[in-house]
Design a protein around this motif. Structure first.
Motif: not given
Length: 125
Positions: A37-41
């Motif tokens: 999720p942090e990569t997507l954000s």
């Protein structure tokens, strides 16, 4: 873009061999798994900045998506599936909020109902 993603996944799968996980997802890491999720954000933040748009969180875009689908009359079960939820009640509680336009339409509907004359006799022209 989908064709490029598929080609990139095919190259990654060939390079990774048996370590590649064919998840069926469109946006994946080098081993075919879902992105963190942090990569997507982080990617979202970069794309928004490059587009010159005011920053909103990726999750805020999810809320907007749910609300817009709801306002267009998309069935709750479809909105739920689109947002990746098994329980249709959850996205309705979480992502879909009453919008000004919808509240105004409801008020106009009630005004029309108020103006209807109710009688026991059928009206004649």
């Amino acid at each position: 873009m989908l064709s490029r993603a598929a080609a990139r996944q095919a190259r990654d799968a060939e390079l990774a061999g048996g370590a590649y996980e064919a998840s069926g997802l469109i946006v994946v890491d080098k081993l075919g798994g879902p992105l963190h999720p942090e990569t997507l954000s982080s990617r979202w933040k970069s794309l928004v900045a490059r587009a010159g748009l005011r920053y909103i969180r990726l999750h805020d875009a999810r809320h907007t998506c749910g609300a817009l689908l709801h306002l267009q009359g998309v069935p709750v079960a479809v909105i739920s599936a689109w947002l990746g939820h098994a329980d249709a009640a959850f996205p309705m509680r979480t992502y879909v909020h009453s919008q000004h336009r919808a509240l105004l339409a409801a008020a106009e509907s009630m005004a029309r109902v108020r103006d209807i004359r109710v009688t026991s006799e059928p009206e004649t022209d």
